[in-house]
Motif scaffolding. Structure first.
Motif, PDB file in Angstrom:
ATOM      1  N   LYS A 137       0.829  -1.204   0.000  1.00 52.48           N
ATOM      2  CA  LYS A 137       0.000   0.000   0.000  1.00 52.48           C
ATOM      3  C   LYS A 137       0.868   1.261   0.000  1.00 52.48           C
ATOM      4  N   LYS A 138       1.915   1.261   0.809  1.00 52.33           N
ATOM      5  CA  LYS A 138       2.822   2.413   0.862  1.00 52.33           C
ATOM      6  C   LYS A 138       3.527   2.615  -0.473  1.00 52.33           C
ATOM      7  N   LEU A 139       3.933   1.524  -1.103  1.00 52.94           N
ATOM      8  CA  LEU A 139       4.653   1.630  -2.371  1.00 52.94           C
ATOM      9  C   LEU A 139       3.747   2.160  -3.480  1.00 52.94           C
ATOM     10  N   VAL A 140       2.523   1.691  -3.539  1.00 52.09           N
ATOM     11  CA  VAL A 140       1.597   2.124  -4.589  1.00 52.09           C
ATOM     12  C   VAL A 140       1.298   3.621  -4.486  1.00 52.09           C
ATOM     13  N   SER A 141       1.251   4.133  -3.269  1.00 54.26           N
ATOM     14  CA  SER A 141       0.938   5.559  -3.094  1.00 54.26           C
ATOM     15  C   SER A 141       2.181   6.448  -3.014  1.00 54.26           C
ATOM     16  N   PHE A 142       3.367   5.872  -3.093  1.00 55.85           N
ATOM     17  CA  PHE A 142       4.616   6.628  -2.977  1.00 55.85           C
ATOM     18  C   PHE A 142       4.811   7.504  -4.206  1.00 55.85           C
ATOM     19  N   ARG A 143       5.122   8.776  -4.004  1.00 55.84           N
ATOM     20  CA  ARG A 143       5.315   9.731  -5.097  1.00 55.84           C
ATOM     21  C   ARG A 143       6.580  10.548  -4.894  1.00 55.84           C
ATOM     22  N   MET A 144       7.163  10.925  -5.997  1.00 52.08           N
ATOM     23  CA  MET A 144       8.326  11.804  -5.990  1.00 52.08           C
ATOM     24  C   MET A 144       7.841  13.231  -5.797  1.00 52.08           C
ATOM     25  N   SER A 145       8.343  13.888  -4.767  1.00 55.32           N
ATOM     26  CA  SER A 145       7.971  15.293  -4.579  1.00 55.32           C
ATOM     27  C   SER A 145       9.052  16.174  -5.192  1.00 55.32           C
ATOM     28  N   ILE A 146       8.666  17.341  -5.601  1.00 59.37           N
ATOM     29  CA  ILE A 146       9.561  18.235  -6.322  1.00 59.37           C
ATOM     30  C   ILE A 146      10.727  18.723  -5.452  1.00 59.37           C
ATOM     31  N   ASP A 147      10.535  18.725  -4.149  1.00 60.17           N
ATOM     32  CA  ASP A 147      11.604  19.193  -3.261  1.00 60.17           C
ATOM     33  C   ASP A 147      12.528  18.066  -2.791  1.00 60.17           C
ATOM     34  N   LYS A 148      12.342  16.862  -3.318  1.00 59.92           N
ATOM     35  CA  LYS A 148      13.155  15.717  -2.912  1.00 59.92           C
ATOM     36  C   LYS A 148      14.234  15.444  -3.965  1.00 59.92           C
ATOM     37  N   HIS A 149      15.415  15.136  -3.513  1.00 55.62           N
ATOM     38  CA  HIS A 149      16.477  14.754  -4.445  1.00 55.62           C
ATOM     39  C   HIS A 149      16.155  13.384  -5.037  1.00 55.62           C
ATOM     40  N   PHE A 150      16.475  13.226  -6.299  1.00 53.93           N
ATOM     41  CA  PHE A 150      16.161  11.997  -7.011  1.00 53.93           C
ATOM     42  C   PHE A 150      16.801  10.782  -6.353  1.00 53.93           C
ATOM     43  N   THR A 151      18.046  10.902  -5.941  1.00 53.68           N
ATOM     44  CA  THR A 151      18.746   9.779  -5.324  1.00 53.68           C
ATOM     45  C   THR A 151      18.056   9.327  -4.038  1.00 53.68           C
ATOM     46  N   ILE A 152      17.639  10.277  -3.231  1.00 52.58           N
ATOM     47  CA  ILE A 152      16.937   9.948  -1.991  1.00 52.58           C
ATOM     48  C   ILE A 152      15.626   9.245  -2.309  1.00 52.58           C
ATOM     49  N   PHE A 153      14.916   9.752  -3.309  1.00 48.17           N
ATOM     50  CA  PHE A 153      13.660   9.129  -3.720  1.00 48.17           C
ATOM     51  C   PHE A 153      13.872   7.681  -4.143  1.00 48.17           C
ATOM     52  N   VAL A 154      14.880   7.434  -4.963  1.00 51.07           N
ATOM     53  CA  VAL A 154      15.128   6.083  -5.462  1.00 51.07           C
ATOM     54  C   VAL A 154      15.482   5.132  -4.317  1.00 51.07           C
ATOM     55  N   VAL A 155      16.302   5.592  -3.390  1.00 50.32           N
ATOM     56  CA  VAL A 155      16.671   4.747  -2.245  1.00 50.32           C
ATOM     57  C   VAL A 155      15.429   4.419  -1.407  1.00 50.32           C
ATOM     58  N   GLN A 156      14.576   5.407  -1.176  1.00 51.01           N
ATOM     59  CA  GLN A 156      13.344   5.172  -0.418  1.00 51.01           C
ATOM     60  C   GLN A 156      12.411   4.227  -1.179  1.00 51.01           C
ATOM     61  N   PHE A 157      12.340   4.396  -2.487  1.00 55.52           N
ATOM     62  CA  PHE A 157      11.512   3.516  -3.314  1.00 55.52           C
ATOM     63  C   PHE A 157      12.027   2.077  -3.226  1.00 55.52           C
ATOM     64  N   GLU A 158      13.342   1.907  -3.344  1.00 54.10           N
ATOM     65  CA  GLU A 158      13.928   0.571  -3.283  1.00 54.10           C
ATOM     66  C   GLU A 158      13.656  -0.089  -1.931  1.00 54.10           C
ATOM     67  N   LYS A 159      13.723   0.685  -0.863  1.00 53.99           N
ATOM     68  CA  LYS A 159      13.462   0.147   0.470  1.00 53.99           C
ATOM     69  C   LYS A 159      12.032  -0.376   0.562  1.00 53.99           C
ATOM     70  N   LYS A 160      11.087   0.405   0.060  1.00 57.01           N
ATOM     71  CA  LYS A 160       9.691  -0.021   0.067  1.00 57.01           C
ATOM     72  C   LYS A 160       9.483  -1.219  -0.874  1.00 57.01           C
ATOM     73  N   ALA A 161      10.133  -1.186  -2.031  1.00 59.74           N
ATOM     74  CA  ALA A 161       9.992  -2.254  -3.015  1.00 59.74           C
ATOM     75  C   ALA A 161      10.514  -3.581  -2.476  1.00 59.74           C
ATOM     76  N   TYR A 162      11.605  -3.547  -1.752  1.00 59.98           N
ATOM     77  CA  TYR A 162      12.177  -4.770  -1.194  1.00 59.98           C
ATOM     78  C   TYR A 162      11.197  -5.463  -0.255  1.00 59.98           C
ATOM     79  N   LYS A 163      10.439  -4.684   0.462  1.00 55.72           N
ATOM     80  CA  LYS A 163       9.480  -5.244   1.412  1.00 55.72           C
ATOM     81  C   LYS A 163       8.361  -6.012   0.715  1.00 55.72           C
ATOM     82  N   THR A 164       8.005  -5.592  -0.490  1.00 58.17           N
ATOM     83  CA  THR A 164       6.887  -6.220  -1.192  1.00 58.17           C
ATOM     84  C   THR A 164       7.262  -7.531  -1.868  1.00 58.17           C
ATOM     85  N   GLU A 165       8.516  -7.681  -2.235  1.00 60.31           N
ATOM     86  CA  GLU A 165       8.993  -8.851  -2.971  1.00 60.31           C
ATOM     87  C   GLU A 165       8.310  -8.984  -4.336  1.00 60.31           C
TER      88      GLU A 165
END
Length: 112
Positions: A56-84
């Motif tokens: 649920k968290k991964l599906v609703s996760f969005r890149m915000s304009i004030d976030k660095h791309f690298t930080i976003f990708v790392v956070q996305f990967e962390k959430k993605a790993y949990k879903t398998e």
């Protein structure tokens, strides 16, 4: 005292109340299989998170304009790993998360 918390504890209690003959009460491997297939421990403080909550968290996760791309990708990967989930599903969600952020503002995310 129980090491199970939150939804995992509720699930165990329900099995205990309604199915005393369940193999998880007499077989350690059955217990591990049952609970590891439904619940995961994801952070170091011992908070239990179900796979469904991570999805649920991964599906609703969005890149915000004030976030660095690298930080976003790392956070996305962390959430993605949990879903398998598989690569194609994650690729789709990543592109969806990025397209919503850039189309809404017309700006591109901050670089690394």
């Amino acid at each position: 005292m129980s090491y199970l918390q939150s939804i995992a504890l509720d699930h165990y209690t329900a099995i205990l109340c309604f199915n005393l003959s369940h193999p998880l009460f007499t077989n350690w491997q059955a217990f591990i299989n049952k609970f590891s297939s439904k619940f995961r421990v994801y952070d170091i403080v011992g908070v239990y998170d179900t796979v469904a909550e991570a999805e649920k968290k991964l599906v609703s996760f969005r890149m915000s304009i004030d976030k660095h791309f690298t930080i976003f990708v790392v956070q996305f990967e962390k959430k993605a790993y949990k879903t398998e989930w598989n690569y194609n599903a994650l690729k789709f969600l990543l592109s969806k998360a990025l397209s919503k952020s850039t189309s809404a503002t017309g700006k591109t995310p901050l670089p690394c």
